[in-house]
Design a protein around this motif. Structure first.
Motif, short mmCIF file in Angstrom:
data_model
loop_
_atom_site.label_atom_id
_atom_site.label_comp_id
_atom_site.label_asym_id
_atom_site.label_seq_id
_atom_site.Cartn_x
_atom_site.Cartn_y
_atom_site.Cartn_z
N LEU A 4 0.83 -1.20 0.00
CA LEU A 4 0.00 0.00 0.00
C LEU A 4 0.87 1.25 0.00
N ARG A 5 1.93 1.23 0.80
CA ARG A 5 2.84 2.38 0.82
C ARG A 5 3.48 2.57 -0.55
N GLU A 6 3.92 1.50 -1.17
CA GLU A 6 4.53 1.61 -2.50
C GLU A 6 3.55 2.16 -3.52
N GLN A 7 2.29 1.74 -3.46
CA GLN A 7 1.27 2.26 -4.36
C GLN A 7 1.04 3.75 -4.13
N HIS A 11 1.57 8.07 -6.50
CA HIS A 11 0.54 9.07 -6.80
C HIS A 11 1.18 10.46 -6.91
N PRO A 12 0.81 11.26 -7.91
CA PRO A 12 1.44 12.57 -8.11
C PRO A 12 1.18 13.58 -6.99
N ALA A 13 0.16 13.40 -6.16
CA ALA A 13 -0.12 14.33 -5.07
C ALA A 13 0.71 14.03 -3.82
N VAL A 14 1.39 12.88 -3.81
CA VAL A 14 2.12 12.45 -2.61
C VAL A 14 3.48 13.13 -2.52
N ASP A 31 2.06 12.41 3.36
CA ASP A 31 1.90 13.86 3.21
C ASP A 31 1.43 14.12 1.80
N ILE A 32 0.37 14.90 1.67
CA ILE A 32 -0.30 15.15 0.40
C ILE A 32 -0.19 16.63 0.06
N THR A 42 -2.90 24.55 3.59
CA THR A 42 -1.45 24.62 3.46
C THR A 42 -0.80 23.23 3.49
N SER A 43 -1.45 22.27 4.12
CA SER A 43 -0.92 20.91 4.16
C SER A 43 -2.06 19.92 4.32
N ALA A 44 -1.76 18.68 3.99
CA ALA A 44 -2.76 17.61 4.12
C ALA A 44 -2.04 16.28 4.30
N SER A 45 -2.76 15.32 4.86
CA SER A 45 -2.19 13.99 5.02
C SER A 45 -3.27 12.95 4.78
N LEU A 46 -2.83 11.76 4.50
CA LEU A 46 -3.70 10.60 4.34
C LEU A 46 -3.14 9.51 5.24
N ARG A 47 -4.00 8.93 6.06
CA ARG A 47 -3.57 7.84 6.94
C ARG A 47 -4.32 6.59 6.54
N VAL A 48 -3.58 5.50 6.38
CA VAL A 48 -4.15 4.21 6.00
C VAL A 48 -3.83 3.20 7.08
N THR A 49 -4.87 2.55 7.59
CA THR A 49 -4.68 1.43 8.52
C THR A 49 -5.42 0.23 7.94
#
Length: 142
Positions: A4-7, A11-14, A31-32, A42-49
């Motif tokens: 999942l991390r590799e995928q 992504h271009p927003a990462v 970090d997005i 100003t900043s954004a994040s995505l968390r995957v569990t």
């Protein structure tokens, strides 16, 4: 979680990714660049569990699942510095029927709005990309 991390890294927003705990990922945080989605934050994040063998609270079980055949629990949740956040979750939640849902709030002091969601994918990477498309649509619409 490594796949999942590799995928996500593709992504271009990462901007950056990190797993926690280091080397034995229970979750991945990304970090997005919110501007990719036309957002003003100003900043954004995505968390995957991802929980492949979840424990269920008393009174709930896999029989309560609807709109998916997945047996794992997961959270894929986006958050901005503005306080806006949204995500797709598959877990028991007293606010929704069937465990799988989309949740969103405009600021950190607002209540969440909940909507039913459905997932056709049956593997983690497929779920990630299916949810990513849902989140991208919602972010562009806001």
């Amino acid at each position: 979680m490594r796949s999942l991390r590799e995928q996500l890294e593709r992504h271009p927003a990462v901007v950056a990714t990190r797993g926690s705990p280091d080397g034995h990922y229970a979750d991945v945080t990304v970090d997005i660049d919110p501007a990719y989605f036309g957002r003003d934050a100003t900043s954004a994040s995505l968390r995957v569990t991802w929980q492949p063998d979840p424990r269920f609270p008393p009174g709930t079980s896999l029989e309560d699942r609807q709109r998916t055949s997945l047996t794992s629990n997961f959270n894929i949740h986006y958050q901005e510095s503005s306080g806006f956040d949204c995500g797709v979750h598959l877990e028991p939640n007293p606010h929704v029927e069937g465990h799988l849902h989309y949740q969103e709030r405009m600021s950190s002091d607002a209540e969440y709005d909940y909507d039913e969601a459905s997932i056709e994918a049956t593997a983690p990477v497929g779920v990630l990309w299916e949810v990513r498309a849902v989140l991208a649509d919602r972010l562009h619409d806001e």
